[in-house]
Design a protein around this motif. Structure first.
Motif, PDB file in Angstrom:
ATOM      1  N   VAL A  83       0.839  -1.206   0.000  1.00 22.81           N
ATOM      2  CA  VAL A  83       0.000   0.000   0.000  1.00 22.81           C
ATOM      3  C   VAL A  83       0.868   1.248   0.000  1.00 22.81           C
ATOM      4  N   GLY A  84       1.926   1.251   0.794  1.00 21.92           N
ATOM      5  CA  GLY A  84       2.836   2.398   0.826  1.00 21.92           C
ATOM      6  C   GLY A  84       3.502   2.632  -0.507  1.00 21.92           C
ATOM      7  N   TYR A  85       3.902   1.560  -1.181  1.00 22.01           N
ATOM      8  CA  TYR A  85       4.538   1.710  -2.488  1.00 22.01           C
ATOM      9  C   TYR A  85       3.550   2.242  -3.524  1.00 22.01           C
ATOM     10  N   ILE A  86       2.311   1.754  -3.507  1.00 21.50           N
ATOM     11  CA  ILE A  86       1.302   2.225  -4.453  1.00 21.50           C
ATOM     12  C   ILE A  86       1.028   3.709  -4.234  1.00 21.50           C
ATOM     13  N   ILE A  87       0.891   4.134  -2.981  1.00 19.76           N
ATOM     14  CA  ILE A  87       0.660   5.548  -2.685  1.00 19.76           C
ATOM     15  C   ILE A  87       1.847   6.383  -3.151  1.00 19.76           C
ATOM     16  N   TYR A  88       3.060   5.945  -2.857  1.00 20.76           N
ATOM     17  CA  TYR A  88       4.252   6.675  -3.266  1.00 20.76           C
ATOM     18  C   TYR A  88       4.323   6.798  -4.788  1.00 20.76           C
ATOM     19  N   ASP A  89       4.030   5.716  -5.501  1.00 19.26           N
ATOM     20  CA  ASP A  89       4.094   5.722  -6.961  1.00 19.26           C
ATOM     21  C   ASP A  89       3.060   6.678  -7.540  1.00 19.26           C
ATOM     22  N   GLN A  90       1.845   6.657  -7.020  1.00 18.90           N
ATOM     23  CA  GLN A  90       0.803   7.552  -7.529  1.00 18.90           C
ATOM     24  C   GLN A  90       1.131   9.018  -7.241  1.00 18.90           C
ATOM     25  N   VAL A  91       1.668   9.306  -6.079  1.00 19.65           N
ATOM     26  CA  VAL A  91       2.048  10.680  -5.744  1.00 19.65           C
ATOM     27  C   VAL A  91       3.161  11.166  -6.665  1.00 19.65           C
ATOM     28  N   GLU A  92       4.147  10.313  -6.947  1.00 21.03           N
ATOM     29  CA  GLU A  92       5.225  10.699  -7.861  1.00 21.03           C
ATOM     30  C   GLU A  92       4.697  10.955  -9.267  1.00 21.03           C
ATOM     31  N   LYS A  93       3.776  10.111  -9.762  1.00 25.79           N
ATOM     32  CA  LYS A  93       3.199  10.322 -11.087  1.00 25.79           C
ATOM     33  C   LYS A  93       2.404  11.617 -11.145  1.00 25.79           C
ATOM     34  N   GLU A  94       1.646  11.891 -10.098  1.00 28.65           N
ATOM     35  CA  GLU A  94       0.874  13.137 -10.067  1.00 28.65           C
ATOM     36  C   GLU A  94       1.791  14.346 -10.006  1.00 28.65           C
ATOM     37  N   HIS A  95       2.851  14.263  -9.269  1.00 23.94           N
ATOM     38  CA  HIS A  95       3.818  15.365  -9.189  1.00 23.94           C
ATOM     39  C   HIS A  95       4.446  15.622 -10.556  1.00 23.94           C
TER      40      HIS A  95
END
Length: 82
Positions: free
Chosen positions: A55-67
């Motif tokens: 879950v932490g990796y998925i959140i981190y990946d989505q935040v990086e893509k949005e950034h």
């Protein structure tokens, strides 16, 4: 003053046990007890550790893509520049 190092005072009511380092078997039971015990402990804890990491990796990946998406320039803003 005739005491040796480590025997400078008396302790009353405390029992201590020591094993000589020359009598210990450092790798006794490593293959028969250590490895199966490690596998058992990993199997017991994997369901508590892996899902939060995923879950932490998925959140981190989505935040990086949005950034990255937000940092891009909008090409429509520069259509009429000459």
């Amino acid at each position: 003053m005739g005491h040796g190092f480590g025997q400078l005072h008396k302790l009353r009511g405390i029992i201590t046990y020591r094993l000589s380092p020359f009598e210990l078997k450092a790798f006794s039971g490593l293959f028969s007890h250590g490895i199966p015990n490690s596998i058992r402990r990993i199997r017991e804890e994997i369901l508590y550790v892996v899902p939060p990491l995923i879950v932490g990796y998925i959140i981190y990946d989505q935040v990086e893509k949005e950034h990255e998406r937000l940092m891009r320039k909008n090409p429509a803003d520069y259509e009429n520049d000459q």
